[in-house]
Design a protein around this motif. Sequence first.
Motif, mmCIF file in Angstrom:
data_model
loop_
_atom_site.group_PDB
_atom_site.id
_atom_site.type_symbol
_atom_site.label_atom_id
_atom_site.label_comp_id
_atom_site.label_asym_id
_atom_site.label_seq_id
_atom_site.Cartn_x
_atom_site.Cartn_y
_atom_site.Cartn_z
ATOM 1 N N LYS A 88 0.857 -1.186 0.000
ATOM 2 C CA LYS A 88 0.000 0.000 0.000
ATOM 3 C C LYS A 88 0.890 1.232 0.000
ATOM 4 O O LYS A 88 1.910 1.269 0.693
ATOM 5 N N ALA A 89 0.494 2.207 -0.800
ATOM 6 C CA ALA A 89 1.330 3.389 -0.963
ATOM 7 C C ALA A 89 0.504 4.655 -1.022
ATOM 8 O O ALA A 89 -0.642 4.653 -1.479
ATOM 9 N N ASP A 113 -4.674 4.898 -11.645
ATOM 10 C CA ASP A 113 -5.004 3.523 -12.042
ATOM 11 C C ASP A 113 -3.968 2.929 -12.994
ATOM 12 O O ASP A 113 -4.082 1.765 -13.385
ATOM 13 N N ALA A 114 -2.984 3.725 -13.395
ATOM 14 C CA ALA A 114 -1.993 3.292 -14.384
ATOM 15 C C ALA A 114 -0.649 2.913 -13.767
ATOM 16 O O ALA A 114 0.285 2.549 -14.483
ATOM 17 N N HIS A 122 6.193 -12.544 -14.255
ATOM 18 C CA HIS A 122 4.772 -12.434 -13.931
ATOM 19 C C HIS A 122 4.160 -11.232 -14.656
ATOM 20 O O HIS A 122 4.865 -10.329 -15.092
ATOM 21 N N ALA A 123 2.840 -11.225 -14.716
ATOM 22 C CA ALA A 123 2.114 -10.108 -15.326
ATOM 23 C C ALA A 123 2.207 -8.866 -14.434
ATOM 24 O O ALA A 123 2.522 -8.961 -13.243
ATOM 25 N N LYS A 124 1.900 -7.733 -15.022
ATOM 26 C CA LYS A 124 1.870 -6.488 -14.255
ATOM 27 C C LYS A 124 0.725 -6.530 -13.241
ATOM 28 O O LYS A 124 -0.332 -7.094 -13.504
ATOM 29 N N VAL A 125 0.957 -5.900 -12.086
ATOM 30 C CA VAL A 125 -0.063 -5.736 -11.052
ATOM 31 C C VAL A 125 -0.361 -4.244 -10.980
ATOM 32 O O VAL A 125 0.479 -3.454 -10.549
ATOM 33 N N TYR A 126 -1.548 -3.869 -11.438
ATOM 34 C CA TYR A 126 -1.933 -2.458 -11.437
ATOM 35 C C TYR A 126 -2.550 -2.067 -10.100
ATOM 36 O O TYR A 126 -3.175 -2.880 -9.425
ATOM 37 N N ALA A 127 -2.395 -0.801 -9.776
ATOM 38 C CA ALA A 127 -2.904 -0.267 -8.517
ATOM 39 C C ALA A 127 -4.431 -0.267 -8.490
ATOM 40 O O ALA A 127 -5.086 -0.046 -9.506
ATOM 41 N N ILE A 128 -4.946 -0.523 -7.314
ATOM 42 C CA ILE A 128 -6.348 -0.286 -6.999
ATOM 43 C C ILE A 128 -6.314 1.016 -6.196
ATOM 44 O O ILE A 128 -5.722 1.065 -5.120
ATOM 45 N N SER A 142 -6.414 14.198 -8.362
ATOM 46 C CA SER A 142 -5.909 14.790 -7.124
ATOM 47 C C SER A 142 -4.385 14.713 -7.109
ATOM 48 O O SER A 142 -3.782 13.901 -7.813
ATOM 49 N N SER A 143 -3.769 15.522 -6.277
ATOM 50 C CA SER A 143 -2.315 15.448 -6.143
ATOM 51 C C SER A 143 -1.896 14.352 -5.161
ATOM 52 O O SER A 143 -0.712 14.019 -5.069
ATOM 53 N N VAL A 144 -2.857 13.757 -4.443
ATOM 54 C CA VAL A 144 -2.560 12.661 -3.504
ATOM 55 C C VAL A 144 -3.555 11.530 -3.735
ATOM 56 O O VAL A 144 -4.765 11.765 -3.843
ATOM 57 N N HIS A 145 -3.020 10.311 -3.817
ATOM 58 C CA HIS A 145 -3.852 9.114 -3.967
ATOM 59 C C HIS A 145 -3.332 8.026 -3.044
ATOM 60 O O HIS A 145 -2.142 8.007 -2.700
ATOM 61 N N PHE A 146 -4.213 7.103 -2.676
ATOM 62 C CA PHE A 146 -3.822 5.937 -1.889
ATOM 63 C C PHE A 146 -3.997 4.705 -2.765
ATOM 64 O O PHE A 146 -5.072 4.465 -3.309
ATOM 65 N N LEU A 147 -2.915 3.943 -2.901
ATOM 66 C CA LEU A 147 -2.878 2.812 -3.825
ATOM 67 C C LEU A 147 -2.675 1.493 -3.087
ATOM 68 O O LEU A 147 -1.942 1.438 -2.096
ATOM 69 N N ARG A 148 -3.315 0.457 -3.620
ATOM 70 C CA ARG A 148 -3.103 -0.911 -3.123
ATOM 71 C C ARG A 148 -2.726 -1.777 -4.315
ATOM 72 O O ARG A 148 -3.365 -1.717 -5.357
ATOM 73 N N PHE A 149 -1.680 -2.589 -4.138
ATOM 74 C CA PHE A 149 -1.225 -3.523 -5.155
ATOM 75 C C PHE A 149 -1.393 -4.932 -4.594
ATOM 76 O O PHE A 149 -0.736 -5.279 -3.604
ATOM 77 N N GLU A 150 -2.255 -5.742 -5.208
ATOM 78 C CA GLU A 150 -2.508 -7.122 -4.757
ATOM 79 C C GLU A 150 -1.641 -8.097 -5.539
ATOM 80 O O GLU A 150 -1.634 -8.064 -6.767
#
Length: 194
Positions: A88-89, A113-114, A122-128, A142-150
Amino acid sequence: MAQISRASLLTLEAYARQRKEFRAKVLDHKKNRKLHLGQHVTLIFEDELTIRYQIQEMLRIEKTFEEAGIQDELDAYNPLVPDGTNLKATMMIEYDDAVVRKVELARLKGVEDAVYFQVDGHAKVYAIADEDLERENEEKTSSVHFLRFEFSPAMIASFKGGAAVAIGVDHVNCSYRVDEIAPAVQTSLASDFA
Protein backbone atom coordinates in the motif's frame (compact mmCIF):
# COMPACT_ATOMS: atom_id res chain seq x y z
CA MET A 1 0.63 -7.39 9.26
CA ALA A 2 -1.23 -6.65 12.48
CA GLN A 3 -3.68 -3.77 12.64
CA ILE A 4 -2.96 -0.98 15.08
CA SER A 5 -5.14 -1.12 18.18
CA ARG A 6 -6.01 1.43 20.85
CA ALA A 7 -3.98 -0.54 23.38
CA SER A 8 -0.87 -0.40 21.21
CA LEU A 9 -0.85 3.41 20.94
CA LEU A 10 1.07 5.69 23.27
CA THR A 11 -0.79 8.20 25.41
CA LEU A 12 -0.34 11.84 24.42
CA GLU A 13 2.07 12.33 27.32
CA ALA A 14 4.16 9.25 26.53
CA TYR A 15 4.26 10.16 22.84
CA ALA A 16 5.41 13.70 23.67
CA ARG A 17 8.37 12.23 25.57
CA GLN A 18 9.29 9.78 22.77
CA ARG A 19 8.32 11.83 19.72
CA LYS A 20 11.80 13.01 18.69
CA GLU A 21 13.29 9.50 18.74
CA PHE A 22 10.20 7.92 17.18
CA ARG A 23 10.16 10.49 14.37
CA ALA A 24 13.85 9.87 13.63
CA LYS A 25 13.20 6.11 13.53
CA VAL A 26 10.30 6.55 11.07
CA LEU A 27 12.22 8.93 8.80
CA ASP A 28 15.12 6.47 8.64
CA HIS A 29 12.68 3.62 7.94
CA LYS A 30 11.04 5.56 5.08
CA LYS A 31 14.35 5.94 3.20
CA ASN A 32 13.90 2.46 1.72
CA ARG A 33 10.15 2.82 1.18
CA LYS A 34 10.10 5.67 -1.34
CA LEU A 35 10.15 5.37 -5.13
CA HIS A 36 10.15 8.14 -7.72
CA LEU A 37 8.40 7.65 -11.05
CA GLY A 38 9.94 10.50 -12.99
CA GLN A 39 10.27 14.02 -11.65
CA HIS A 40 6.75 14.56 -10.39
CA VAL A 41 5.35 11.27 -9.08
CA THR A 42 6.49 9.80 -5.76
CA LEU A 43 5.24 6.68 -4.01
CA ILE A 44 5.74 6.24 -0.27
CA PHE A 45 4.97 2.69 0.83
CA GLU A 46 3.09 2.49 4.08
CA ASP A 47 3.37 -0.17 6.76
CA GLU A 48 2.49 -0.58 10.41
CA LEU A 49 5.29 1.75 11.58
CA THR A 50 4.54 4.59 9.13
CA ILE A 51 0.81 4.42 9.83
CA ARG A 52 1.35 4.22 13.61
CA TYR A 53 3.39 7.42 13.29
CA GLN A 54 0.60 9.10 11.28
CA ILE A 55 -1.98 8.14 13.90
CA GLN A 56 0.18 9.32 16.80
CA GLU A 57 0.84 12.61 15.01
CA MET A 58 -2.86 13.18 14.28
CA LEU A 59 -3.78 12.46 17.90
CA ARG A 60 -1.06 14.89 19.05
CA ILE A 61 -2.03 17.67 16.63
CA GLU A 62 -5.72 17.35 17.41
CA LYS A 63 -5.07 16.74 21.13
CA THR A 64 -7.34 13.71 20.94
CA PHE A 65 -7.54 11.57 24.05
CA GLU A 66 -11.18 10.47 24.06
CA GLU A 67 -11.91 6.89 23.00
CA ALA A 68 -14.28 7.82 20.16
CA GLY A 69 -11.77 10.21 18.59
CA ILE A 70 -8.97 7.69 18.86
CA GLN A 71 -11.16 5.01 17.28
CA ASP A 72 -12.00 7.39 14.42
CA GLU A 73 -8.28 7.78 13.66
CA LEU A 74 -7.74 4.01 13.85
CA ASP A 75 -10.67 3.44 11.50
CA ALA A 76 -9.34 6.01 9.04
CA TYR A 77 -5.72 4.85 9.00
CA ASN A 78 -5.75 1.07 9.61
CA PRO A 79 -6.90 0.33 6.03
CA LEU A 80 -3.55 1.77 4.86
CA VAL A 81 -1.58 -1.00 6.63
CA PRO A 82 -0.68 -3.88 4.25
CA ASP A 83 -2.41 -7.14 5.18
CA GLY A 84 0.14 -9.68 3.93
CA THR A 85 -0.84 -10.07 0.27
CA ASN A 86 -0.39 -6.49 -0.84
CA LEU A 87 1.65 -3.32 -0.81
CA LYS A 88 0.00 0.00 0.00
CA ALA A 89 1.33 3.39 -0.96
CA THR A 90 0.61 7.07 -0.81
CA MET A 91 1.13 8.55 -4.28
CA MET A 92 1.98 12.23 -4.53
CA ILE A 93 1.97 14.23 -7.75
CA GLU A 94 4.13 17.26 -7.10
CA TYR A 95 4.49 20.49 -9.06
CA ASP A 96 5.79 23.58 -7.26
CA ASP A 97 4.02 26.09 -9.51
CA ALA A 98 0.25 26.21 -8.83
CA VAL A 99 -0.62 27.12 -12.44
CA VAL A 100 1.49 24.28 -13.84
CA ARG A 101 0.07 21.90 -11.21
CA LYS A 102 -3.52 22.69 -12.25
CA VAL A 103 -2.71 22.04 -15.93
CA GLU A 104 -0.80 18.83 -15.21
CA LEU A 105 -3.43 17.39 -12.86
CA ALA A 106 -5.97 17.87 -15.66
CA ARG A 107 -3.65 16.05 -18.11
CA LEU A 108 -3.06 13.23 -15.60
CA LYS A 109 -6.66 12.19 -14.99
CA GLY A 110 -6.63 8.43 -14.37
CA VAL A 111 -2.91 8.20 -13.63
CA GLU A 112 -3.64 6.60 -10.25
CA ASP A 113 -5.00 3.52 -12.04
CA ALA A 114 -1.99 3.29 -14.38
CA VAL A 115 0.71 2.63 -11.76
CA TYR A 116 2.00 -0.95 -11.69
CA PHE A 117 4.52 -3.41 -10.31
CA GLN A 118 5.93 -6.23 -12.40
CA VAL A 119 7.76 -9.10 -10.75
CA ASP A 120 10.07 -10.85 -13.23
CA GLY A 121 8.22 -13.70 -14.94
CA HIS A 122 4.77 -12.43 -13.93
CA ALA A 123 2.11 -10.11 -15.33
CA LYS A 124 1.87 -6.49 -14.25
CA VAL A 125 -0.06 -5.74 -11.05
CA TYR A 126 -1.93 -2.46 -11.44
CA ALA A 127 -2.90 -0.27 -8.52
CA ILE A 128 -6.35 -0.29 -7.00
CA ALA A 129 -6.72 3.40 -6.19
CA ASP A 130 -8.60 5.43 -3.62
CA GLU A 131 -10.80 2.80 -2.06
CA ASP A 132 -11.78 5.18 0.74
CA LEU A 133 -13.13 7.98 -1.45
CA GLU A 134 -13.00 9.29 -5.00
CA ARG A 135 -10.18 11.80 -5.40
CA GLU A 136 -10.63 12.58 -9.08
CA ASN A 137 -13.31 14.83 -10.52
CA GLU A 138 -14.44 15.72 -14.04
CA GLU A 139 -11.69 18.33 -14.40
CA LYS A 140 -8.59 16.81 -12.80
CA THR A 141 -7.02 14.14 -10.69
CA SER A 142 -5.91 14.79 -7.12
CA SER A 143 -2.32 15.45 -6.14
CA VAL A 144 -2.56 12.66 -3.50
CA HIS A 145 -3.85 9.11 -3.97
CA PHE A 146 -3.82 5.94 -1.89
CA LEU A 147 -2.88 2.81 -3.82
CA ARG A 148 -3.10 -0.91 -3.12
CA PHE A 149 -1.23 -3.52 -5.15
CA GLU A 150 -2.51 -7.12 -4.76
CA PHE A 151 -0.02 -9.93 -5.44
CA SER A 152 -0.60 -13.64 -6.04
CA PRO A 153 1.24 -16.17 -3.85
CA ALA A 154 3.59 -16.96 -6.76
CA MET A 155 4.39 -13.26 -7.25
CA ILE A 156 5.03 -12.84 -3.54
CA ALA A 157 7.39 -15.83 -3.50
CA SER A 158 9.33 -14.41 -6.45
CA PHE A 159 9.37 -10.91 -4.93
CA LYS A 160 10.65 -12.21 -1.58
CA GLY A 161 13.07 -14.55 -3.37
CA GLY A 162 14.89 -11.66 -5.02
CA ALA A 163 13.45 -11.74 -8.55
CA ALA A 164 13.80 -8.43 -10.38
CA VAL A 165 10.91 -6.11 -9.56
CA ALA A 166 9.97 -3.25 -11.88
CA ILE A 167 7.61 -0.40 -11.17
CA GLY A 168 6.12 2.05 -13.59
CA VAL A 169 3.22 4.06 -14.85
CA ASP A 170 1.42 3.51 -18.18
CA HIS A 171 -0.52 6.72 -18.78
CA VAL A 172 -0.82 8.55 -22.09
CA ASN A 173 0.63 11.71 -20.49
CA CYS A 174 2.95 10.03 -18.00
CA SER A 175 4.94 7.01 -19.00
CA TYR A 176 7.85 5.94 -16.82
CA ARG A 177 9.43 2.64 -15.76
CA VAL A 178 12.09 1.63 -13.27
CA ASP A 179 13.25 -1.77 -14.55
CA GLU A 180 14.59 -2.92 -11.22
CA ILE A 181 13.98 -1.34 -7.83
CA ALA A 182 16.98 -1.06 -5.50
CA PRO A 183 17.70 -4.19 -3.40
CA ALA A 184 17.27 -2.29 -0.11
CA VAL A 185 13.84 -1.06 -1.25
CA GLN A 186 12.84 -4.55 -2.39
CA THR A 187 13.88 -6.04 0.94
CA SER A 188 11.94 -3.41 2.86
CA LEU A 189 8.80 -3.87 0.76
CA ALA A 190 9.08 -7.68 0.89
CA SER A 191 8.70 -7.45 4.67
CA ASP A 192 5.09 -6.31 4.08
CA PHE A 193 4.15 -9.77 2.82
CA ALA A 194 3.04 -12.45 5.28
